[in-house]
Write a protein that holds these residues in place. Structure first.
Motif, mmCIF file in Angstrom:
data_model
loop_
_atom_site.group_PDB
_atom_site.id
_atom_site.type_symbol
_atom_site.label_atom_id
_atom_site.label_comp_id
_atom_site.label_asym_id
_atom_site.label_seq_id
_atom_site.Cartn_x
_atom_site.Cartn_y
_atom_site.Cartn_z
ATOM 1 N N SER A 322 0.754 -1.279 0.021
ATOM 2 C CA SER A 322 -0.123 -0.158 0.072
ATOM 3 C C SER A 322 0.954 1.239 0.116
ATOM 4 O O SER A 322 0.361 2.273 -0.784
ATOM 5 N N ARG A 323 1.960 1.266 0.758
ATOM 6 C CA ARG A 323 2.924 2.568 0.564
ATOM 7 C C ARG A 323 3.387 2.724 -0.703
ATOM 8 O O ARG A 323 3.454 3.973 -1.314
ATOM 9 N N VAL A 324 3.781 1.763 -1.243
ATOM 10 C CA VAL A 324 4.372 1.792 -2.632
ATOM 11 C C VAL A 324 3.310 2.324 -3.748
ATOM 12 O O VAL A 324 3.410 3.170 -4.557
ATOM 13 N N LEU A 325 1.862 1.812 -3.405
ATOM 14 C CA LEU A 325 0.962 2.145 -4.374
ATOM 15 C C LEU A 325 0.448 3.555 -4.277
ATOM 16 O O LEU A 325 0.197 4.229 -5.313
ATOM 17 N N GLU A 326 0.530 3.977 -2.872
ATOM 18 C CA GLU A 326 0.191 5.277 -2.600
ATOM 19 C C GLU A 326 1.614 6.270 -3.664
ATOM 20 O O GLU A 326 1.025 7.226 -4.223
ATOM 21 N N TYR A 332 -5.566 3.113 -5.335
ATOM 22 C CA TYR A 332 -5.888 1.917 -4.567
ATOM 23 C C TYR A 332 -5.155 1.401 -3.621
ATOM 24 O O TYR A 332 -3.923 1.920 -3.976
ATOM 25 N N ASP A 333 -5.377 0.797 -2.505
ATOM 26 C CA ASP A 333 -4.332 0.066 -1.802
ATOM 27 C C ASP A 333 -4.492 -1.430 -1.853
ATOM 28 O O ASP A 333 -5.513 -1.956 -2.824
ATOM 29 N N ARG A 334 -3.661 -2.104 -0.992
ATOM 30 C CA ARG A 334 -3.625 -3.322 -1.278
ATOM 31 C C ARG A 334 -5.082 -4.314 -0.923
ATOM 32 O O ARG A 334 -5.497 -5.174 -1.507
ATOM 33 N N GLU A 335 -5.814 -3.574 0.159
ATOM 34 C CA GLU A 335 -6.967 -4.140 0.497
ATOM 35 C C GLU A 335 -7.999 -3.982 -0.565
ATOM 36 O O GLU A 335 -8.784 -4.973 -0.991
ATOM 37 N N TRP A 336 -8.024 -2.766 -1.178
ATOM 38 C CA TRP A 336 -8.858 -2.706 -2.326
ATOM 39 C C TRP A 336 -8.908 -3.726 -3.513
ATOM 40 O O TRP A 336 -9.565 -4.153 -4.093
ATOM 41 N N TYR A 337 -7.603 -3.818 -3.830
ATOM 42 C CA TYR A 337 -7.112 -4.767 -4.825
ATOM 43 C C TYR A 337 -7.327 -6.133 -4.565
ATOM 44 O O TYR A 337 -8.142 -6.727 -5.279
ATOM 45 N N LYS A 338 -7.407 -6.483 -3.149
ATOM 46 C CA LYS A 338 -7.775 -7.836 -2.819
ATOM 47 C C LYS A 338 -9.045 -8.089 -3.117
ATOM 48 O O LYS A 338 -9.668 -9.166 -3.627
ATOM 49 N N SER A 363 12.376 3.698 -3.641
ATOM 50 C CA SER A 363 12.297 3.349 -2.156
ATOM 51 C C SER A 363 11.853 2.019 -1.753
ATOM 52 O O SER A 363 11.527 1.751 -0.596
ATOM 53 N N GLU A 364 11.544 1.233 -2.782
ATOM 54 C CA GLU A 364 10.817 0.147 -2.496
ATOM 55 C C GLU A 364 11.908 -0.875 -1.605
ATOM 56 O O GLU A 364 12.829 -1.251 -1.856
ATOM 57 N N ARG A 370 8.023 -8.320 -0.985
ATOM 58 C CA ARG A 370 7.356 -9.401 -0.480
ATOM 59 C C ARG A 370 5.686 -9.446 -0.648
ATOM 60 O O ARG A 370 5.028 -10.307 -1.033
ATOM 61 N N ASP A 371 5.418 -8.103 -0.250
ATOM 62 C CA ASP A 371 3.826 -8.007 -0.350
ATOM 63 C C ASP A 371 3.342 -8.223 -1.736
ATOM 64 O O ASP A 371 2.206 -8.605 -2.186
ATOM 65 N N THR A 372 4.225 -7.873 -2.923
ATOM 66 C CA THR A 372 3.845 -7.991 -4.223
ATOM 67 C C THR A 372 3.696 -9.472 -4.630
ATOM 68 O O THR A 372 2.922 -10.086 -5.137
#
Ligand code: SAH
Ligand code: SF4
Ligand code: F3S
Length: 492
Positions: A322-326, A332-338, A363-364, A370-372
């Motif tokens: 979610s931080r990288v997505l922002e 959207y964030d991880r939850e939304w995608y899920k 900065s990833e 791992r989240d990806t």
């Protein structure tokens, strides 16, 4: 041949070759309409980049043929050499620059031969192209192709000619693209142009301009015409198809009523998809690309309702963190995608999902990578296009963030996600062994002329031994074996 066909590595390569953003160097042959008199000049066009660029080349070919040009598939024969370019990553641009050097020989041998650059790199660099690459005579952006014949005339007088104006309206709606180098079975239809999102890494909003949707009537007409000519699959193209919106009343287009399928006077994507699906039950409909922030359940219900809407969704993740997505400004964030993945699995249970992934964005961290990877495991993608982050001048990320992951480290991360995807796609294909699928035959396998190749609804490539079938036919194929890139079967 057998051994090649069953070789994992090669088969995987074969399927990844279909990589949407990296198609390259394909040429196009066109016939001038009989009613148009020849101007005695031949053009050659070579295309790079995404499907939309390839669809644009068909529009360009149509414009030139109607202006009296004949086409050639040999650039050494051409009076006008065109290269339709991509700017998405630095290596895409380098490839174009190298290719331009190859055209020098024509300029030397053929007096008056002209070189024109089209597409996203032309739009990005504008007049600068003329300074940087002396070989270039004409620079034309994606919204200015109608002016190409006039620009050629201008260039023939010895002047350099440039038109990189972007438009808010141009959709080339009524131009019938020529499709002579196609397989005659599958075709792409651009339903919109441009992009209004501002993903921090992406150059497309700068090279393709504002988002605009094409009149649905011209889309239906084009699909119907293709069907009448024997085509059996159309793919509706846009950078963000879920935000397709057309109305004759322009004041309605900006007012988005989310989740309303039938808005008075407005055709949204779910409605468009339905109309195309209704053309004929044996015309397959695909679409690309879906943006996770805009993909509605309505579209999913429409997919579920029509057998001929292929059960395949390209839903670019980019990052699972979610931080990288922002930072990427994906909104959207991880939850939304899920949640979107869950919705697909619930509403269209037999759908295959594919994705785009960027590794090594500014900065990833290792944990964020791992989240990806855990999202890859969650979504179980059947196909993934995986990229190393490439900083593009002028983008939000280039202005705001430091491109601080070392190249070697980026490569290592890319290899990790590729390895994971390879295992996953093999698993997914193995799960299909023993099942039978309806396959639209597209042609002869590139690996073995005794095999046909086609795709199932889930967009998986299937090869099987030829019998008496013909390309363009649907056949039931039972899968007997697989590699990570291809299913192997026999007609039943
Ligand atoms: N409109 C589509 C993407 C079009 S570009 C969407 O929003 O999903 C295709 C893919 O190229 C993107 O999904 C992204 O994964 C990749 N890409 C775009 N810009 C990039 C960059 N600067 N570096 C690396 N990959 C990039
Ligand atoms: Fe680029 Fe984002 Fe638009 Fe896709 S949605 S084209 S990634 S800006
Ligand atoms: Fe490339 Fe332009 Fe497509 S940058 S990916 S050709 S929209």
């Amino acid at each position: 041949m057998e051994t090649k066909l069953y070789n994992n590595e090669i088969a995987f390569e074969l399927s990844t070759k279909k990589i949407e953003e990296e198609r390259q160097g394909e040429t196009l042959a066109v016939e001038r309409p009989a009613s148009v008199q020849s101007n005695g000049k031949k053009f050659y066009i070579e295309s790079y980049g995404c499907q939309m660029n390839f669809a644009d080349s068909e529009v360009v070919a149509s414009i030139l043929a109607n202006a009296g040009f004949d086409s050639t598939t040999q650039y050494t024969d051409a009076d006008l050499i065109l290269i339709n370019t991509c700017a998405i990553r630095d290596n895409a641009e380098q490839r174009v620059r190298n290719r331009l050097q190859g055209f020098n020989i024509v300029k030397k041998n053929k007096k008056g031969a002209l070189v024109g650059v089209l597409g996203c790199m032309a739009e990005r660099l504008k007049e600068k192209f003329l300074e940087e690459e002396k070989i270039v005579d004409i620079v034309v952006g994606p919204d200015a192709y109608r002016s190409l014949p006039a620009l050629v005339e201008e260039a023939e007088t010895g002047q350099k000619a440039v038109n990189v104006l972007l438009s808010r309206e141009e959709t080339y709606a009524e131009i019938n693209p020529v499709r002579l180098n196609s397989n005659g079975i599958t075709a792409f239809i651009s339903i919109m142009r441009g992009c209004d999102n501002m993903c921090a890494f992406c150059v497309v909003p700068f090279t393709r301009g504002r988002e605009r949707s094409r009149d649905y009537r011209s889309i239906i007409e084009e699909a119907q015409d293709l069907y009448n000519r024997g085509y059996r699959e159309v793919t509706l193209l846009g950078q963000n198809v879920d935000s397709y919106r057309f109305s004759d009343d322009k004041t309605l287009v900006g007012k988005r009523l989310v989740e309303a399928k039938y808005e008075e006077g407005v055709v949204n994507f779910a409605r468009l998809l339905e109309m195309v699906a209704q053309i004929a039950p044996d015309l397959r409909v695909r679409f690309s690309t879906s943006h996770p922030k805009d993909m509605t359940d309505d579209v999913l219900y429409t997919m579920a309702k029509y057998n001929n809407i292929c059960k395949y969704i390209h839903l670019p993740l980019q990052s699972g963190n979610s931080r990288v997505l922002e930072m990427m400004n994906r909104t959207y964030d991880r939850e939304w995608y899920k949640n979107r993945i869950d919705a697909i699995k619930q509403i269209v249970p037999d759908a295959a999902i594919s994705t785009d992934i960027i590794v090594g964005f500014c900065s990833e961290t290792e944990d964020e990578l791992r989240d990806t990877m855990t999202m890859m495991e969650y979504a179980k993608y059947t196909m993934a296009y995986m990229f190393i982050y490439s900083e593009r001048p002028g983008t939000l990320a280039a202005k705001k963030y430091k491109d601080d992951i070392a190249e070697e480290e980026k490569k290592r991360r890319l290899n990790e996600v590729i390895q994971l995807h390879r295992i996953q796609s093999l698993e997914s294909n193995k799960a299909d062994v023993g099942k039978a699928f309806e396959v639209l035959i597209e042609g002869t396998s590139a690996r073995d002329e005794n095999y046909f190749f086609g795709r199932n609804s889930q967009n998986k490539v299937i090869v099987f031994p030829k019998q008496s079938q013909q390309p363009g036919q649907y056949v039931q194929v039972k899968v007997t074996d697989c590699t990570s890139g291809t299913l192997i079967g026999e007609a039943v």
